[in-house]
Design a protein around this motif. Structure first.
Motif, PDB file in Angstrom:
ATOM      1  N   TRP A   5      -6.926  -2.200  -7.877  1.00 48.12           N
ATOM      2  CA  TRP A   5      -6.259  -2.646  -6.655  1.00 48.12           C
ATOM      3  C   TRP A   5      -6.976  -3.857  -6.061  1.00 48.12           C
ATOM      4  CZ3 TRP A   5      -1.897  -2.052  -4.022  1.00 48.12           C
ATOM      5  CH2 TRP A   5      -1.093  -0.951  -4.291  1.00 48.12           C
ATOM      6  N   ASP A   6      -8.288  -3.757  -5.961  1.00 48.83           N
ATOM      7  CA  ASP A   6      -9.073  -4.845  -5.366  1.00 48.83           C
ATOM      8  C   ASP A   6      -8.943  -6.133  -6.176  1.00 48.83           C
ATOM      9  OD1 ASP A   6      -9.896  -3.063  -3.415  1.00 48.83           O
ATOM     10  OD2 ASP A   6     -11.805  -2.613  -4.416  1.00 48.83           O
ATOM     11  N   GLN A   7      -8.873  -6.002  -7.485  1.00 50.76           N
ATOM     12  CA  GLN A   7      -8.815  -7.168  -8.362  1.00 50.76           C
ATOM     13  C   GLN A   7      -7.409  -7.764  -8.460  1.00 50.76           C
ATOM     14  OE1 GLN A   7     -10.295  -6.418 -12.318  1.00 50.76           O
ATOM     15  NE2 GLN A   7     -10.060  -8.546 -12.952  1.00 50.76           N
ATOM     16  N   HIS A   8      -6.382  -6.933  -8.493  1.00 49.60           N
ATOM     17  CA  HIS A   8      -5.026  -7.413  -8.793  1.00 49.60           C
ATOM     18  C   HIS A   8      -4.018  -7.290  -7.646  1.00 49.60           C
ATOM     19  CE1 HIS A   8      -6.146  -7.924 -12.986  1.00 49.60           C
ATOM     20  NE2 HIS A   8      -6.654  -6.700 -12.967  1.00 49.60           N
ATOM     21  N   GLY A   9      -4.340  -6.514  -6.626  1.00 45.36           N
ATOM     22  CA  GLY A   9      -3.410  -6.349  -5.514  1.00 45.36           C
ATOM     23  C   GLY A   9      -2.306  -5.344  -5.764  1.00 45.36           C
TER      24      GLY A   9
ATOM     25  N   ASP B 152       0.803  -1.214   0.000  1.00 48.08           N
ATOM     26  CA  ASP B 152       0.000   0.000   0.000  1.00 48.08           C
ATOM     27  C   ASP B 152       0.842   1.272   0.000  1.00 48.08           C
ATOM     28  OD1 ASP B 152      -2.217  -1.593   0.015  1.00 48.08           O
ATOM     29  OD2 ASP B 152      -2.802  -1.136   2.069  1.00 48.08           O
ATOM     30  N   HIS B 153       2.075   1.182   0.510  1.00 46.24           N
ATOM     31  CA  HIS B 153       2.966   2.337   0.607  1.00 46.24           C
ATOM     32  C   HIS B 153       4.366   1.936   0.160  1.00 46.24           C
ATOM     33  CE1 HIS B 153      -0.165   3.239   3.583  1.00 46.24           C
ATOM     34  NE2 HIS B 153       0.119   4.505   3.380  1.00 46.24           N
ATOM     35  N   PHE B 154       5.082   2.884  -0.374  1.00 51.49           N
ATOM     36  CA  PHE B 154       6.518   2.711  -0.579  1.00 51.49           C
ATOM     37  C   PHE B 154       7.155   4.093  -0.623  1.00 51.49           C
ATOM     38  CE2 PHE B 154       5.062   2.975  -4.987  1.00 51.49           C
ATOM     39  CZ  PHE B 154       6.022   3.761  -5.607  1.00 51.49           C
ATOM     40  N   SER B 155       8.460   4.117  -0.499  1.00 54.88           N
ATOM     41  CA  SER B 155       9.202   5.377  -0.520  1.00 54.88           C
ATOM     42  C   SER B 155      10.419   5.243  -1.420  1.00 54.88           C
ATOM     43  CB  SER B 155       9.686   5.751   0.882  1.00 54.88           C
ATOM     44  OG  SER B 155       8.608   6.019   1.720  1.00 54.88           O
TER      45      SER B 155
ATOM     46  N   ALA C 298       4.792   7.183  -1.554  1.00 57.21           N
ATOM     47  CA  ALA C 298       3.636   6.808  -2.358  1.00 57.21           C
ATOM     48  C   ALA C 298       2.665   6.021  -1.491  1.00 57.21           C
ATOM     49  CB  ALA C 298       4.079   5.961  -3.549  1.00 57.21           C
ATOM     50  N   GLU C 299       1.372   6.290  -1.692  1.00 55.61           N
ATOM     51  CA  GLU C 299       0.360   5.532  -0.974  1.00 55.61           C
ATOM     52  C   GLU C 299      -0.744   5.122  -1.934  1.00 55.61           C
ATOM     53  OE1 GLU C 299      -1.442   7.754   2.198  1.00 55.61           O
ATOM     54  OE2 GLU C 299      -1.997   9.408   0.904  1.00 55.61           O
ATOM     55  N   ARG C 300      -1.310   3.965  -1.640  1.00 57.35           N
ATOM     56  CA  ARG C 300      -2.380   3.413  -2.463  1.00 57.35           C
ATOM     57  C   ARG C 300      -3.487   4.448  -2.671  1.00 57.35           C
ATOM     58  NH1 ARG C 300      -5.515  -2.265  -1.214  1.00 57.35           N
ATOM     59  NH2 ARG C 300      -7.281  -1.912  -2.601  1.00 57.35           N
ATOM     60  N   LEU C 301      -3.973   4.502  -3.892  1.00 57.40           N
ATOM     61  CA  LEU C 301      -5.028   5.427  -4.275  1.00 57.40           C
ATOM     62  C   LEU C 301      -6.282   5.209  -3.426  1.00 57.40           C
ATOM     63  CD1 LEU C 301      -5.040   7.514  -6.565  1.00 57.40           C
ATOM     64  CD2 LEU C 301      -6.181   5.830  -7.988  1.00 57.40           C
TER      65      LEU C 301
END
Length: 165
Positions: free
Chosen positions: A55-59, A2-5, A11-14
């Motif tokens: 996101w929900d479909q593919h992760g 969900d997050h990375f830097s 960055a955070e998940r939409l």
């Protein structure tokens, strides 16, 4: 994921509460020049819903991107996309104008490529670039993507770059 830097970005998940930032980004004619044109708030809202469903479909999917000081910088992601009737997985990024020319696109492209190929173990990734978008072409080339072919997408001449695991 969900997050990375990266060194200069987070960055955070939409999410739904990112709509106002996306509307402002998509309303800028210079930013949207190579994204298919300026989008209305309604079109951006549908775009947000589609990408949240991805996101929900593919992760995985799109993230909002912020500078380390918390300022909204743009959006970036990894997503399934149909190209010439083939399901591909692309990296995509768009930054506000004040973040152009400072290496942020290259920084995020490298991070997305590592996530896609190393963490998600995808076999390949593509980048789709309007023929005239020399800056985005350079970003992909610096990230070791190879020019694969030209095609037409939604009435626009584009090139497809690819990197393989």
């Amino acid at each position: 994921m969900d997050h990375f830097s990266t060194d200069r970005l987070t960055a955070e998940r939409l999410r739904e509460d990112h709509l106002a930032d996306l509307v402002a980004l998509h309303h800028d004619a210079e930013v949207s020049r190579y994204l298919g044109g300026v989008r209305t708030p309604e079109v951006t809202k549908a775009y947000l819903a589609t990408n949240m469903a991805h996101w929900d479909q593919h992760g995985f999917g799109l993230w909002t991107v912020r500078a380390k000081d918390g300022a909204f910088a743009g959006r970036a992601g990894i997503r399934h996309i149909l190209v010439d009737d083939v399901d591909e997985i692309e990296i995509a990024y768009a930054f506000k104008r004040e973040f152009w020319g400072q290496g942020f696109a290259s920084e995020i492209a490298t991070a997305l490529t590592d996530i896609g190929l190393l963490q998600l173990a995808l076999p390949s990734l593509i980048g789709i670039v309007y023929i005239g978008n020399a800056a985005s072409r350079r970003v992909l080339e610096k990230s070791n993507y190879l020019l694969e072919r030209s095609t037409n997408r939604h009435g626009n001449d584009v090139v497809i770059y690819r990197i393989r695991r």
